[in-house]
Design a protein around this motif. Structure first.
Motif, mmCIF file in Angstrom:
data_model
loop_
_atom_site.group_PDB
_atom_site.id
_atom_site.type_symbol
_atom_site.label_atom_id
_atom_site.label_comp_id
_atom_site.label_asym_id
_atom_site.label_seq_id
_atom_site.Cartn_x
_atom_site.Cartn_y
_atom_site.Cartn_z
ATOM 1 N N TYR A 90 0.838 -1.202 0.000
ATOM 2 C CA TYR A 90 0.000 0.000 0.000
ATOM 3 C C TYR A 90 0.875 1.254 0.000
ATOM 4 O O TYR A 90 0.628 2.215 -0.731
ATOM 5 C CB TYR A 90 -0.906 -0.007 1.231
ATOM 6 N N TYR A 99 3.818 1.533 -1.162
ATOM 7 C CA TYR A 99 4.430 1.695 -2.485
ATOM 8 C C TYR A 99 3.442 2.328 -3.462
ATOM 9 O O TYR A 99 3.792 3.243 -4.209
ATOM 10 C CB TYR A 99 4.913 0.336 -3.007
ATOM 11 N N VAL A 100 2.214 1.849 -3.429
ATOM 12 C CA VAL A 100 1.213 2.353 -4.375
ATOM 13 C C VAL A 100 1.027 3.859 -4.220
ATOM 14 O O VAL A 100 0.961 4.588 -5.209
ATOM 15 C CB VAL A 100 -0.138 1.623 -4.181
ATOM 16 N N THR A 124 3.186 5.880 -3.236
ATOM 17 C CA THR A 124 4.434 6.581 -3.540
ATOM 18 C C THR A 124 4.588 6.825 -5.035
ATOM 19 O O THR A 124 5.215 7.792 -5.460
ATOM 20 C CB THR A 124 5.643 5.749 -3.038
ATOM 21 N N VAL A 125 4.009 5.911 -5.848
ATOM 22 C CA VAL A 125 4.140 6.049 -7.306
ATOM 23 C C VAL A 125 3.382 7.287 -7.786
ATOM 24 O O VAL A 125 2.220 7.476 -7.454
ATOM 25 C CB VAL A 125 3.586 4.789 -8.014
ATOM 26 N N HIS A 126 4.070 8.134 -8.547
ATOM 27 C CA HIS A 126 3.482 9.438 -8.898
ATOM 28 C C HIS A 126 2.349 9.367 -9.896
ATOM 29 O O HIS A 126 1.343 10.027 -9.747
ATOM 30 C CB HIS A 126 4.560 10.358 -9.468
ATOM 31 N N ASP A 127 2.547 8.576 -10.939
ATOM 32 C CA ASP A 127 1.573 8.695 -12.021
ATOM 33 C C ASP A 127 0.414 7.712 -11.896
ATOM 34 O O ASP A 127 -0.254 7.400 -12.857
ATOM 35 C CB ASP A 127 2.257 8.559 -13.382
ATOM 36 N N PHE A 128 0.188 7.223 -10.689
ATOM 37 C CA PHE A 128 -0.963 6.350 -10.488
ATOM 38 C C PHE A 128 -2.199 7.200 -10.222
ATOM 39 O O PHE A 128 -2.193 8.062 -9.344
ATOM 40 C CB PHE A 128 -0.699 5.394 -9.319
ATOM 41 N N ARG A 129 -3.231 6.931 -10.991
ATOM 42 C CA ARG A 129 -4.406 7.796 -10.960
ATOM 43 C C ARG A 129 -5.025 7.915 -9.565
ATOM 44 O O ARG A 129 -5.491 8.969 -9.165
ATOM 45 C CB ARG A 129 -5.446 7.271 -11.944
ATOM 46 N N PHE A 130 -5.023 6.802 -8.815
ATOM 47 C CA PHE A 130 -5.722 6.822 -7.533
ATOM 48 C C PHE A 130 -4.793 7.001 -6.334
ATOM 49 O O PHE A 130 -5.214 6.837 -5.201
ATOM 50 C CB PHE A 130 -6.539 5.539 -7.369
ATOM 51 N N LEU A 185 -6.092 7.118 -2.526
ATOM 52 C CA LEU A 185 -5.766 6.047 -1.596
ATOM 53 C C LEU A 185 -5.042 6.578 -0.365
ATOM 54 O O LEU A 185 -5.249 6.090 0.746
ATOM 55 C CB LEU A 185 -4.910 4.982 -2.283
ATOM 56 N N PHE A 197 -5.527 9.482 1.003
ATOM 57 C CA PHE A 197 -6.546 10.070 1.869
ATOM 58 C C PHE A 197 -7.436 8.987 2.483
ATOM 59 O O PHE A 197 -7.812 9.084 3.657
ATOM 60 C CB PHE A 197 -7.404 11.074 1.090
ATOM 61 N N PHE A 198 -7.714 7.961 1.695
ATOM 62 C CA PHE A 198 -8.536 6.844 2.157
ATOM 63 C C PHE A 198 -7.947 6.254 3.441
ATOM 64 O O PHE A 198 -8.672 5.929 4.383
ATOM 65 C CB PHE A 198 -8.573 5.786 1.048
ATOM 66 N N ALA A 199 -6.619 6.149 3.477
ATOM 67 C CA ALA A 199 -5.956 5.610 4.672
ATOM 68 C C ALA A 199 -5.909 6.663 5.779
ATOM 69 O O ALA A 199 -6.205 6.383 6.942
ATOM 70 C CB ALA A 199 -4.542 5.150 4.329
ATOM 71 N N TYR A 200 -5.559 7.878 5.400
ATOM 72 C CA TYR A 200 -5.412 8.965 6.374
ATOM 73 C C TYR A 200 -6.701 9.193 7.166
ATOM 74 O O TYR A 200 -6.684 9.379 8.388
ATOM 75 C CB TYR A 200 -4.990 10.232 5.640
#
Lengths: 310, 296
Positions: free
Chosen positions: B98, B100-101, B103-109, B113, B115-118
């Protein structure tokens, strides 16, 4: 990492990212978001068979809240205790961990710092249940070691497990004991980051160590202390159920000083199934908790942009 | 540069050494006390209470515990180990992926995600609703999974790992992507090995959380076969308290256990693994907390 705008990639390239996020999303949905939806419990005439969503709505809709206001004294006692302990924990904990950090910063033997630090973190690694069992062997009035020492000195140790007032200092001492080593890491980190030339200059001017601590170290620790305070304000309404169960085993005699909000919700809601009142106080805790976190984070952000929790 | 040394400075340093030593000993003392307490003889404890210098050290309590409750304890230890090892592996894998996901810049969500965790850190449904959802809707009761899944993802730990990932040069990911490496490969072969200190820290946090937990057993476990070592201790303390409050109860009549020393013996059994691993892990702990504490 600098943010670079690059073109969106296709699902074919990015499917692994979806797959990687999936278990985390599922866990958050199941154990955080699903219970958030469950808050409507407070408007329900709950019965186990029909569950949260199937149970009928209460008539009138605010009925469960009237429990809350009818039992305002219990709610206020829990709130007052929770806030009081959090403040006392913060004061005692901050005082001791700042003192530890400053002293660690002043002693020159690196080996001594390492060894004493590793002893001081140890309590943080131990469960509240274990701490409770050890505490019991120290202070119970019959076989406790401290009771024996007091008895030998000619005094009598009162039965603290029947004495609610005793638990205010006990909880503060035990909590501070458990967490001071852990918290001191944060302050020690700040101290080791202070520019050594500041101290050099002061020494050349003839300052004593004590003066250096008061005029250089403490003022430089102040922002961190303020930030830690604001962050703890955000958690003001959270009570540590594990701690109370571990140390007192939910001894009803001690409720006048140990009935934190979480303890109350646990014993009335989870244990006795009195959903109406427990759900109302639980909602009150969640909502006010949210307000506190948002406010304190906002103020913390004004002090230091990097210092907010996220 | 000439430095003046004051008498008071030396005094102060000496005082600091002494105070720190005292604090360190106070932190260590209860653990030593538990160990010696478990070696006290029950009859002596009943007469004179626990002592750091008992007349005689004996292993009788351990012998007694293992003879009478050996299978129970072995089973509890097994449960604690299964939950700790299984839970830690599960949690670390989920959390690292999670982190890593987002951290990746060009991932749309990515942002969504994050904020979803925060959001789960600042708002929650409360214990009651959590309890009903977990037991009634998710059916997590009386199983190993019940003691693992609810802790599967700790958002604080996730942010801690994310901060380590953020500290790495982003080009690592970009170049690997250009070379045709998939995200699983990038995470596993490049990013994770470079963030070893951060990952070790959350392994430690998770392992401690699972080993020390009695909240989930308290909420979700009824069958004795799933009692963990912490929960056994909890049950035992509850019994001692019950007997102390009701000395004439029928239970007290046929329970003539050496409860005082057993309590300390089980305590030692419960902290044994922590003391064993502690010297190896505590150095990572300092670094991990310093990074994770303020910027969660």
């Amino acid at each position: 990492m600098k943010h670079k705008k690059s073109s969106r990639k296709s699902f074919r390239q990015q499917w692994p990212l979806y797959a990687m996020a999936l278990p985390g999303v599922a866990a958050l949905l199941a154990f955080s978001y699903f219970p958030m939806a469950g808050i409507i419990l407070v408007f329900k005439q709950y019965n186990f068979k029909q569950g949260i969503f199937g149970s009928p709505w209460v008539q009138p809709i605010y009925k469960n809240f009237s429990f809350f206001f009818n039992n305002l004294s219990t709610a206020m006692r829990s709130t007052g205790l929770t806030v009081m302990y959090n403040i006392l924990f913060f004061i005692a904990g901050t005082f001791l961990s700042v003192a530890i950090a400053i002293m660690l910063g002043e002693v020159s033997s690196k080996k001594f710092v390492k060894v004493s630090q590793s002893f001081m973190f140890l309590p943080y690694f131990i469960s509240w249940m274990v701490i409770g069992a050890i505490l019991n062997s120290l202070i119970n009035s019959e076989t406790g070691m401290l009771s024996q020492i007091v008895a030998k000195a000619g005094g009598t140790m009162p039965d603290v497990y029947a004495l609610p007032k005793a638990w205010i200092p006990i909880l503060v001492i035990v909590n501070t004991w458990q967490s001071c080593g852990y918290t001191s890491i944060i302050y020690y980190g700040v101290i080791t980051g202070i520019d050594a030339s500041l101290y050099e200059a002061a020494r050349v001017d003839g300052a004593t160590k004590w003066q250096c601590i008061r005029k250089i170290t403490l003022p430089l620790l102040k922002p961190t202390i303020i930030i830690m305070f604001l962050l703890s304000v955000g958690n003001m309404l959270k009570g540590n159920l594990n701690m109370i169960i571990g140390l007192t085993n939910l001894n009803p005699v001690l409720f006048p000083t140990t009935d934190l909000i979480d303890v109350f919700v646990y014993r009335s809601g989870v244990r006795n199934g009195e959903m109406a009142f427990a759900s109302a106080i639980s909602l009150y805790q969640s909502v006010f908790g949210l307000i506190l976190v948002l406010t304190s984070n906002k103020i913390a952000g004004k002090f230091d942009e990097d210092a907010t929790l996220f | 540069m000439k430095r003046k040394t004051y008498m008071s400075d030396r005094m102060l340093t000496v005082i600091f050494y002494i105070l720190l030593s005292i604090i360190a000993l106070v932190c260590l003392f209860p653990i030593i006390f538990a160990f010696i307490g478990s070696l006290n003889e029950e009859s002596e404890v009943m007469m004179n209470g626990f002592s750091m210098m008992p007349g005689k050290l004996s292993l009788d309590t351990y012998r007694y515990v293992f003879e009478t409750q050996g299978s129970k304890l072995v089973n509890a230890y097994k449960t604690s180990l299964i939950v700790t090892i299984g839970g830690t592996v599960l949690s670390v894998v989920i959390t690292v992926m999670y982190a890593y996901v987002i951290t990746v810049h060009d991932f749309r969500f990515g942002k969504v995600l994050a904020f979803f965790a925060y959001f789960t850190m600042i708002f929650n449904g409360g214990m009651l609703s959590w309890y009903i959802v977990t037991t009634k809707y998710l059916g997590l009761k009386d199983s190993y999974l019940a003691m693992m899944l609810p802790y599967a993802m700790n958002v604080f730990n996730m942010y801690l790992v994310r901060n380590y990932f953020k500290g790495l040069p982003y080009e690592l990911i970009e170049i690997a992507e250009m070379d045709g490496a998939g995200h699983f490969r990038i995470l596993w072969k490049i990013i994770a090995p470079l963030s070893k200190a951060g990952i070790v820290t959350i392994v430690l946090f998770y392992a401690l959380q699972y080993w020390n937990d009695f909240y989930l057993p308290l909420m979700l476990i009824n069958h004795e076969e799933f009692y963990s070592i912490q929960y056994i201790l909890y049950k035992m303390m509850a019994n001692i308290q019950f007997l102390a409050a009701n000395p004439s109860s029928s239970m007290a009549a046929h329970v003539v256990l050496p409860t005082q020393t057993i309590k300390m013996a089980i305590t030692c059994i419960a902290i044994g693994p922590i003391i064993l691993f502690y010297p190896f892990v505590q150095k990572y702990f300092v670094k991990g907390v310093t990074v994770g504490a303020l910027k969660g």
